[in-house]
Structure formats: C-alpha cells, structure tokens
Design an enzyme around this catalytic site. Structure first.
Site, PDB file in Angstrom:
ATOM      1  CB  SER A 121      -0.929   0.003   1.216  1.00  0.00           C
ATOM      2  OG  SER A 121      -0.207  -0.250   2.388  1.00  0.00           O
ATOM      3  CG  HIS A 142      -2.947  -0.706  -3.473  1.00  0.00           C
ATOM      4  ND1 HIS A 142      -3.294   0.624  -3.356  1.00  0.00           N
ATOM      5  CD2 HIS A 142      -2.946  -1.200  -2.203  1.00  0.00           C
ATOM      6  CE1 HIS A 142      -3.479   0.914  -2.081  1.00  0.00           C
ATOM      7  NE2 HIS A 142      -3.286  -0.170  -1.364  1.00  0.00           N
ATOM      8  CD  GLU A 154      -4.431   2.880  -6.344  1.00  0.00           C
ATOM      9  OE1 GLU A 154      -4.599   4.079  -6.536  1.00  0.00           O
ATOM     10  OE2 GLU A 154      -3.769   2.440  -5.383  1.00  0.00           O
ATOM     11  CG  ASN A 192      -3.506   5.535   0.031  1.00  0.00           C
ATOM     12  OD1 ASN A 192      -4.696   5.589   0.358  1.00  0.00           O
ATOM     13  ND2 ASN A 192      -2.771   4.457   0.224  1.00  0.00           N
TER      14      ASN A 192
HETATM   15  P1  NAI Z   1      -1.974  -9.066   7.831  1.00  0.00           P
HETATM   16  O1  NAI Z   1      -1.074  -8.808   8.959  1.00  0.00           O
HETATM   17  O2  NAI Z   1      -3.442  -9.217   8.075  1.00  0.00           O
HETATM   18  O3  NAI Z   1      -1.476 -10.377   7.051  1.00  0.00           O
HETATM   19  C1  NAI Z   1      -0.155 -10.596   6.650  1.00  0.00           C
HETATM   20  C2  NAI Z   1       0.071 -12.085   6.576  1.00  0.00           C
HETATM   21  O4  NAI Z   1       1.342 -12.294   5.948  1.00  0.00           O
HETATM   22  C3  NAI Z   1       0.129 -12.767   7.933  1.00  0.00           C
HETATM   23  O5  NAI Z   1      -0.761 -13.877   7.933  1.00  0.00           O
HETATM   24  C4  NAI Z   1       1.598 -13.211   8.066  1.00  0.00           C
HETATM   25  O6  NAI Z   1       1.718 -14.456   8.742  1.00  0.00           O
HETATM   26  C5  NAI Z   1       2.011 -13.355   6.629  1.00  0.00           C
HETATM   27  N1  NAI Z   1       3.442 -13.179   6.390  1.00  0.00           N
HETATM   28  C6  NAI Z   1       4.247 -12.220   6.901  1.00  0.00           C
HETATM   29  N2  NAI Z   1       5.491 -12.346   6.400  1.00  0.00           N
HETATM   30  C7  NAI Z   1       5.474 -13.422   5.554  1.00  0.00           C
HETATM   31  C8  NAI Z   1       6.436 -14.018   4.724  1.00  0.00           C
HETATM   32  N3  NAI Z   1       7.690 -13.578   4.661  1.00  0.00           N
HETATM   33  N4  NAI Z   1       6.057 -15.076   3.980  1.00  0.00           N
HETATM   34  C9  NAI Z   1       4.809 -15.553   4.034  1.00  0.00           C
HETATM   35  N5  NAI Z   1       3.826 -15.014   4.804  1.00  0.00           N
HETATM   36  C10 NAI Z   1       4.162 -13.932   5.547  1.00  0.00           C
HETATM   37  O7  NAI Z   1      -1.691  -7.898   6.772  1.00  0.00           O
HETATM   38  P2  NAI Z   1      -2.695  -7.259   5.696  1.00  0.00           P
HETATM   39  O8  NAI Z   1      -3.476  -6.192   6.328  1.00  0.00           O
HETATM   40  O9  NAI Z   1      -3.398  -8.354   4.974  1.00  0.00           O
HETATM   41  O10 NAI Z   1      -1.650  -6.538   4.720  1.00  0.00           O
HETATM   42  C11 NAI Z   1      -0.869  -7.268   3.820  1.00  0.00           C
HETATM   43  C12 NAI Z   1      -0.304  -6.348   2.757  1.00  0.00           C
HETATM   44  O11 NAI Z   1      -1.373  -5.672   2.107  1.00  0.00           O
HETATM   45  C13 NAI Z   1       0.622  -5.250   3.272  1.00  0.00           C
HETATM   46  O12 NAI Z   1       1.619  -5.032   2.305  1.00  0.00           O
HETATM   47  C14 NAI Z   1      -0.298  -4.059   3.402  1.00  0.00           C
HETATM   48  O13 NAI Z   1       0.400  -2.827   3.337  1.00  0.00           O
HETATM   49  C15 NAI Z   1      -1.172  -4.259   2.192  1.00  0.00           C
HETATM   50  N6  NAI Z   1      -2.477  -3.603   2.263  1.00  0.00           N
HETATM   51  C16 NAI Z   1      -3.224  -3.643   3.401  1.00  0.00           C
HETATM   52  C17 NAI Z   1      -4.458  -3.014   3.469  1.00  0.00           C
HETATM   53  C18 NAI Z   1      -5.291  -3.061   4.710  1.00  0.00           C
HETATM   54  O14 NAI Z   1      -6.229  -2.239   4.843  1.00  0.00           O
HETATM   55  N7  NAI Z   1      -5.021  -3.970   5.637  1.00  0.00           N
HETATM   56  C19 NAI Z   1      -5.008  -2.282   2.289  1.00  0.00           C
HETATM   57  C20 NAI Z   1      -4.170  -2.388   1.103  1.00  0.00           C
HETATM   58  C21 NAI Z   1      -2.948  -3.000   1.118  1.00  0.00           C
END
Ligand code: NAI
Length: 504
Positions: A121, A142, A154, A192
């Site tokens: 993001s 995204h 995006e 954003n």
């Molecule tokens: P989250 O914390 O809910 O999930 C991340 C997952 O990735 C976890 O289950 C973790 O165990 C796993 N993980 C971490 N490192 C890892 C690795 N090296 N290999 C395999 N699995 C791994 O995070 P979320 O909110 O789903 O965000 C994920 C991505 O999406 C980030 O880059 C975030 O910036 C982006 N994003 C998030 C938004 C939101 O509102 N939460 C909106 C748009 C993008």
C-alpha cells in the site's frame, strides 16, 4: 499475447490475502494460498467460507457457486507448490526487505512466464521489483479492504514492468468484478495520493481557525455531500496512522507544499488524542465507540432583517442563492439594510468589504457555489457584528435551512476544499500518473467522494475552480495553492478537464 491468468498463487493469508483468494476463486481461478504461519491459512479459508455462506444466506450467491469457489482454494505448504501458477500476488508484512526476499524466492520457484504482483500500500513497486532478476514481470496490484466489497484495484506499472504483465492483471481485475485503474509507480499511487487534499485542507482551515472542526465537517457533509467530514475521518482512521502517512507522502514528494501537513495534527498525536480508538480525538466517544454529541442550541428565526445584495459585479449572488431569499425583505441601498449579503469567490470578506467600501459591521458573505436548501455557509470579517450574524442566520432558520458561520476564508470551505481536490487530481493527470477517467473512478469508488475530481471540476466550471485557487494563492502566498498547468490550460481554453494532453 499470453494466455489469461487462471492459476493464482497468494502469499500472505491475512486480511488482504484471504480477500484476494476469495475474489479470484469466485471468478473461476484455481488458488494456492501460502503463509509463513500455517494457522493463518486455515483461519483464512474459514473466513472465506463464512463470507461466502453469508452471501448465500443473503441470496447474493448460489450454494453451488459458493461450494465450487471453496473447492478452488487449496493450501500451499511451500513456495515450490506455487510452481504452476500464472501469477503470484504477495500480501505479506509491509516491509521492503521482506517483500524483496520473498519475490527473489518466488522467482526461483515459479516458471519464467509467471507474473509477480505486490499488494503493497505504501512501498515503491520499483524498489520491490529492483531485487528481481526479471523486474519486467513485477507489478503492483493494490486492493482495498475489504477486498470483496471494495470493487477497485490499482494496477501499478513500475518503469521496467512489461505492458503485458499490466494487461494480464487489468484483465484479471475486470474478471473478478473490480474496476482496474492503471497507475504509474509514484507515492500513494492514485487513491492515497488523491485523498491528500481533503484532510490536509480541512486541517489547514482548522489551523486558521476558520471554524471549529464540527462546523467544517458539517459544511462538507451538508453542502458538498461528503459522507463524512475530514475530522470524522481522521478520528476513524486514528492520528497514529494518518499523521505518519501525511508526513511520508510530503517527504516522498520532496517537501512539495501541496502535501504539507499542519503542525496541530502532530501535536494532537503526541497528546494521545488519536480518535475513536482512545475515546478522544476531535470528538469524544463513549465506551462503545459512539460519538458523544454536545447539545447545541437550535437557532430560531424571529428577526426579519432588511437585506441588500448587489445585482451585478463579482460579488452578485447567483440565482441558486437568490432562490433561497424569496421570503426576505430586500432593500435598494446598503445604508437601509441590516445585512449586506455578498458572494465573493476569489477574495475573503475583509478584502471584499474594503474594495467595495461597505460597512464591515453589516457585511456577511454567502457561499455562491454550494449554497442550497441543504445548508448555506456564511462568512464574516473581523468587523461583522454578532447582531448582523444573528440576523443573517435568521433568514435561513425561518426556512429551516442550516447555516454555518466561518471567519475569513477565500473560497469559503466547501469550494476551497473541492478546488484543492480538483487541483491535485489535475496535477496527477499532468504528471501522467493515471488518466483523468481512471482518477475519477478511483476517487469515487476508493474514497467514496460524491463525484470524481474531473467531473466535479467540469460541473463547477474550471474557470471558477481556477479563480478560487488564484484567490487562495494571492491571499496566503503559499505554494500549496499554485494551480496545476492542466487546470490553467483547460480553464483558459474553456475545455473539459477530461481533455487529454496531445502527444505527437
Ligand atoms: P496481515 O497482517 O493481516 O497479514 C499478513 C500475513 O502475511 C500474515 O498472515 C503473516 O503471517 C504473513 N506473512 C508475513 N510475512 C510473511 C512471509 N515472509 N512469507 C509468508 N507469509 C508472511 O496484513 P494485511 O493487512 O493483509 O496486509 C498485507 C499487505 O497488504 C501489506 O503489504 C499491506 O500494506 C497491504 N495492504 C493492506 C491493506 C489493509 O487495509 N489492511 C489495504 C491495502 C494493502
């Protein structure tokens, strides 16, 4: 041209990864879901099952389609299980080094044709791709949270991303029912980035003490049609999240004044006034997170003031405002009047009153752009008396029209904030970050604004938008308000803001 994407790998089964897996499976793709933590995969599949079953219960999805989608989601135990994928998207922790490491490992695991996508993001897609042997296959994809309901994505093209990778992702986005917008890699991408003006200008108005936060929010909701005001939005997101984002975008654009936050935001963050999560932000919240409203005495219209307004000139009231004054006692000359009603757009009230040599005590401005039966914004100068303000407000109270009072602010509140939104979007188009049509769609769907900036700017008239910005620039001497050449050129030529630049 390559085959369309059918076999999808998702790495990271958190809030975003599980949503992406769900929409891809529903669109008929086979999905392999991997997470460093295997428990995350089982809770993600459980979450997807529940969400699909609730769609079945609401009659939005057939049981057969839900079952088929669930069967298309499989668990990957290792990255090597993703070998047969046409595309792998990562939605892991937001850290550049970890994402780069993962993409390098994926390059070794998948075939040469496989597209690699990142759901980052805030990080640079260019930097994430930079660690890969073949950065041409890496693009941003995204999504917004929650993925199944936020129907926008995006597709981010870094300088070395192949056009074919972008085409494949845009095509898959449309197949899963999302509006894809193609964006060149730049800070904040489109959504954003475009969202900066609303909150930043709201904070600037508060810092100038144009009005209190609840008045500014109410104007932007009632008069301009935003779902929530900037301070309600900041309280919802939390200043611990919003302030670092504001500061990061400002520094990523090398300190461009358009993105400069105001100091009161960081001061309030330091004071722990984060918003809903701490029970106190701009508003106070009760234990259940509901806003505690302080009672405000309703204004009753008992006065019948004599009102004068100019029939011609830059400050003449537009027909839409005159229509709200049909029951009003209009007088022929300023000296017979209790209230002098003016509609300046470029200048504030002090400058207008001085220029027209009117009695400041009786002078009140009315927003000529967003004034309607939904609400009117009145502007006063330091000389306006409280009696005049009460008299002016009574005109609208008698018709049950809400009135909001602000102190000197060129462009009032709603026209000023909308002009800044339009200007920022014009600058994004000027820099080729995305097309005007894509920016409009991103702002409407991703930010939920009542209109896209280009369609809004056209509706208001680009010349008027330009006049507001020129007025702000002249008043404050602040580079924040410098009009984008995209806007200036189209305003000068009386052309739609959607008109593309010519390329030869
Ligand atoms: P989250 O914390 O809910 O999930 C991340 C997952 O990735 C976890 O289950 C973790 O165990 C796993 N993980 C971490 N490192 C890892 C690795 N090296 N290999 C395999 N699995 C791994 O995070 P979320 O909110 O789903 O965000 C994920 C991505 O999406 C980030 O880059 C975030 O910036 C982006 N994003 C998030 C938004 C939101 O509102 N939460 C909106 C748009 C993008």
């Amino acid at each position: 041209m390559r085959e369309e994407i059918q076999r999808v790998g998702v790495v990271g089964a958190g809030a975003m990864g599980r949503g992406i897996a769900q929409v891809c499976a529903l669109a008929g793709c086979s999905v392999q879901l991997f997470d460093a933590n295997q428990d995350a995969v089982s809770s993600a599949t459980g979450f997807v099952r529940e969400d699909l079953m609730s769609a079945v219960a609401r009659g939005k999805l057939s049981q057969a389609d839900a079952n088929a989608a669930l069967q298309r989601v499989a668990t990957a135990r290792t990255l090597e299980d993703l070998a047969g994928c046409d595309m792998v998207v990562e939605a892991i922790v937001e850290r550049l080094d970890v994402k780069q490491q993962l993409l390098c490992a994926l390059e070794a695991a998948v075939g040469p044709e496989c597209v690699l996508a990142t759901n980052t993001s805030s990080l640079s897609v260019t930097a994430i791709a930079g660690a890969c042997v073949n950065p041409g296959r890496v693009a941003g994809w995204h999504f917004f949270n929650p993925v199944p309901r936020m129907k926008l994505v995006e597709v981010i093209q870094a300088p070395r991303t192949d056009a074919e990778a972008v085409r494949l992702l845009a095509n898959l986005s449309e197949r899963i029912g999302h509006r894809a917008i193609v964006v060149s890699d730049s800070p904040g991408f489109v959504v954003n980035h475009a969202g900066r003006a609303f909150v930043t200008e709201g904070l600037k108005l508060l810092a100038e003490r144009a009005a209190e936060h609840h008045v500014l929010d109410a104007i932007l909701r009632s008069c301009a049609g935003f779902r929530m005001g900037p301070f309600e939005l900041l309280d919802l997101t939390g200043l611990d999240v919003s302030v670092p984002v504001m500061e990061s975008i400002h520094s990523q654009f090398y300190g461009d004044d358009r993105y400069r936050p105001v100091t009161l935001a960081r001061t309030r963050l330091l004071a722990g006034l984060l918003g809903r999560k701490t029970g106190q932000g701009f508003y106070a919240y009760d234990g259940k997170g509901a806003k505690v409203e302080s009672a405000r005495a309703p204004l009753t219209g008992t006065l019948e003031p004599a009102v004068w307004w100019p029939a011609t000139g830059d400050e003449a009231l537009p027909e839409s405002v005159v229509a709200l004054l049909s029951t009003c006692r209009r007088v022929e000359t300023p000296h017979e009047a209790d209230v002098l009603l003016l509609a300046p757009l470029k200048r504030d009230m002090s400058a207008t009153v001085a220029e027209l040599q009117l009695d400041a005590a009786k002078a009140v401005g009315i927003d000529p752009v967003f004034g309607s039966a939904n609400g009117v914004t009145l502007m006063v100068c330091p000389g306006t008396t409280a009696t005049t303000v009460d008299a002016a407000r009574s005109i609208f109270a008698m018709q049950s029209i809400k009135s909001f009072v602000v102190t000197d602010s060129p462009g009032f509140v709603a026209p000023r904030v909308v002009a800044c939104i339009v200007n920022l979007a014009c600058e994004m188009a000027q820099q080729g970050i995305a097309s005007p049509q894509d920016i409009d769609a991103a702002v409407r769907i991703g930010l939920g604004y009542p209109a896209g900036p280009f369609e809004w700017g056209d509706r208001l008239d680009p010349k008027r938008v330009l006049a507001i910005l020129e007025g702000l620039y002249a008043t404050f001497g602040d580079q924040r308000y410098r009009p984008s050449p995209w806007l200036v050129r189209r305003a000068k030529l009386s052309m739609s803001l959607l008109t593309p630049d010519r390329s030869f």
